[in-house]
Every structure is written in C-alpha cells, then in structure tokens.
Design a protein around this motif. Structure first.
Motif, mmCIF file in Angstrom:
data_model
loop_
_atom_site.group_PDB
_atom_site.id
_atom_site.type_symbol
_atom_site.label_atom_id
_atom_site.label_comp_id
_atom_site.label_asym_id
_atom_site.label_seq_id
_atom_site.Cartn_x
_atom_site.Cartn_y
_atom_site.Cartn_z
ATOM 1 N N ALA A 33 40.698 -62.599 21.673
ATOM 2 C CA ALA A 33 41.311 -61.268 21.646
ATOM 3 C C ALA A 33 40.593 -60.385 20.625
ATOM 4 C CB ALA A 33 42.791 -61.368 21.328
ATOM 5 N N ASN A 34 40.292 -60.950 19.435
ATOM 6 C CA ASN A 34 39.566 -60.191 18.413
ATOM 7 C C ASN A 34 38.177 -59.807 18.915
ATOM 8 O OD1 ASN A 34 41.630 -60.265 16.560
ATOM 9 N ND2 ASN A 34 40.841 -62.065 15.463
ATOM 10 N N LEU A 35 37.523 -60.783 19.574
ATOM 11 C CA LEU A 35 36.192 -60.534 20.123
ATOM 12 C C LEU A 35 36.255 -59.470 21.207
ATOM 13 C CD1 LEU A 35 33.271 -61.399 19.883
ATOM 14 C CD2 LEU A 35 33.703 -63.144 21.608
ATOM 15 N N SER A 36 37.299 -59.546 22.032
ATOM 16 C CA SER A 36 37.477 -58.546 23.089
ATOM 17 C C SER A 36 37.703 -57.158 22.482
ATOM 18 C CB SER A 36 38.666 -58.951 23.958
ATOM 19 O OG SER A 36 38.915 -57.975 24.933
ATOM 20 N N GLU A 37 38.497 -57.098 21.408
ATOM 21 C CA GLU A 37 38.730 -55.823 20.722
ATOM 22 C C GLU A 37 37.426 -55.288 20.137
ATOM 23 O OE1 GLU A 37 41.776 -56.199 17.765
ATOM 24 O OE2 GLU A 37 43.300 -56.808 19.233
ATOM 25 N N LYS A 38 36.651 -56.211 19.542
ATOM 26 C CA LYS A 38 35.379 -55.786 18.954
ATOM 27 C C LYS A 38 34.422 -55.296 20.032
ATOM 28 C CE LYS A 38 35.602 -58.570 14.774
ATOM 29 N NZ LYS A 38 35.030 -59.678 14.012
ATOM 30 N N VAL A 39 34.396 -55.975 21.183
ATOM 31 C CA VAL A 39 33.540 -55.536 22.293
ATOM 32 C C VAL A 39 33.993 -54.167 22.786
ATOM 33 C CG1 VAL A 39 32.932 -56.018 24.701
ATOM 34 C CG2 VAL A 39 32.817 -57.841 23.002
ATOM 35 N N ASP A 40 35.317 -53.975 22.915
ATOM 36 C CA ASP A 40 35.847 -52.673 23.334
ATOM 37 C C ASP A 40 35.470 -51.590 22.324
ATOM 38 O OD1 ASP A 40 36.959 -53.739 25.593
ATOM 39 O OD2 ASP A 40 39.001 -53.887 24.772
ATOM 40 N N GLU A 41 35.611 -51.934 21.038
ATOM 41 C CA GLU A 41 35.258 -50.989 19.974
ATOM 42 C C GLU A 41 33.763 -50.677 20.012
ATOM 43 O OE1 GLU A 41 35.525 -51.093 15.207
ATOM 44 O OE2 GLU A 41 37.335 -51.797 16.259
ATOM 45 N N ALA A 42 32.945 -51.693 20.233
ATOM 46 C CA ALA A 42 31.491 -51.489 20.328
ATOM 47 C C ALA A 42 31.150 -50.621 21.530
ATOM 48 C CB ALA A 42 30.772 -52.828 20.405
ATOM 49 N N ASP A 43 31.858 -50.840 22.637
ATOM 50 C CA ASP A 43 31.630 -50.010 23.825
ATOM 51 C C ASP A 43 31.995 -48.552 23.544
ATOM 52 O OD1 ASP A 43 30.713 -52.141 25.288
ATOM 53 O OD2 ASP A 43 32.620 -52.494 26.366
ATOM 54 N N LYS A 44 33.138 -48.357 22.826
ATOM 55 C CA LYS A 44 33.545 -46.990 22.477
ATOM 56 C C LYS A 44 32.502 -46.335 21.574
ATOM 57 C CE LYS A 44 38.549 -47.663 22.789
ATOM 58 N NZ LYS A 44 39.795 -47.778 22.020
#
Length: 195
Positions: A33-44
């Motif tokens: 979940a943290n990794l997914s959040e970080k990936v989403d944040e990186a995409d943003k």
C-alpha cells in the motif's frame, strides 16, 4: 513425551507460524500500500513536471517571439527615423523653390533695370514672400528693441550709456535679428544694451 503433548506443541508452533505469516502478510500488504501510494505520488509529480515543462516551453517560445518582434520593431523605427532625417527637409526646401525662382528673375533683371524703385519693390515682394514662408513654418522674429534685456533671447554685443534714465538695462538697438521656432530660440538677437 506423549503424542498429545507433541500435538499441542505442533499446534502451538503452527499457530505461531500462522501468526508470523499473518503478521508478515500484513506487513507486506502495508508495504504494498505504501509502495502503491509512492507510485501514485511519483506519477502525480511526473504529471506535474510534464505540465510545468509544457508551460515553460510555451512561455519560452512566447518570449523568443516577443523578443524577435521587438528587434524587428526597433530596426524598422531606426530605418524610418533615418529616412525622416534624410528626407525630412524635403517639404521645407520644396516650398522655398518659388522664392529662389523669384530671386533668379530679380538677379536677371537687376542689371538691365533702369528703374531702381521698381527693383526695390521687387526685392521687397521677394522678402515678404520669404518672411511669409518662414511664418507658415512657425519661425518668427524676436521683438527686442525697447524691452528689458533678456539673456534667454538676446546676446549683448555692446553697452552704451542710456540716453534716458528709463532706458537703463533695456535693448537700444538690434544689430542682428533673433528668431524663434515654435517658442524655442533658434538664433539669439545680437543687441546693444543701455547702461
């Protein structure tokens, strides 16, 4: 040891293993979940960066175009100004040509003329035509005789004792007429001042 005890230990061990696996699974899910959040944040951030790059490119392009337009404007105005300076006097000189023609005619006839009054009258007409032209161009003679000496309009070339007490500091005679062009003195009058 008895089987029962062995089984209890086994069950207990399995239970501990299950708890460890459950705990590790929970940790893995949290990390996922943290990794997914970080990936989403990186995409943003990547999307924002791409948009900012696009805006930068647009502004840079706009700036370069504006600079080129200004450079063209500056060159065009310099060219127009140089043409104006070069040909600006054309209208003034064209309007002077009739006066020159009159002078040429006067010079041709002055040597043949026997009537000096007629010659003087012709020269007076040419002079009046020339003064009329100067007036139409905004040039006017300075009226200084009898007025207080004004350093902004006149240049004193001599001083003489004033014949009357009221003429001290006033212009008594004008040796060379001064002229103004649109309220600006273009030639100072050369005058004699009473002291």
């Amino acid at each position: 040891m008895s089987n029962k005890h062995f089984e209890e230990k086994k069950n207990s061990s399995e239970k501990e293993n299950q708890e460890v696996v459950t705990e590790e699974t929970t940790n893995l899910q949290e990390e996922k979940a943290n990794l997914s959040e970080k990936v989403d944040e990186a995409d943003k951030v990547s999307a924002e960066l791409a948009e900012l790059q696009k805006k930068y490119d647009e502004l840079n392009n706009s700036h370069l175009r504006l600079r080129a337009e200004f450079d063209n404007y500056r060159k065009r105005t310099l060219r127009e100004k140089s043409e104006l300076i070069k040909n600006g006097g054309e209208n003034a000189l064209t309007q002077l040509l009739p006066v020159v023609d009159d002078f040429e005619r006067a010079l041709q006839n002055i040597h043949k003329a026997e009537d000096l009054a007629g010659v003087a009258e012709g020269v007076d007409l040419i002079y009046n035509k020339f003064i009329s032209y100067l007036t139409s161009q905004g040039v006017k003679a300075l009226e200084v005789v009898g007025k207080p000496f004004n350093i902004d309009q006149s240049e004193a070339i001599a001083t003489i004792p004033a014949p009357e007490e009221g003429l001290k500091g006033k212009v008594l005679d004008c040796v060379q007429t001064g002229y103004m062009l649109n309220e600006k003195v273009i030639r100072h009058a050369k005058v004699v001042v009473g002291e």
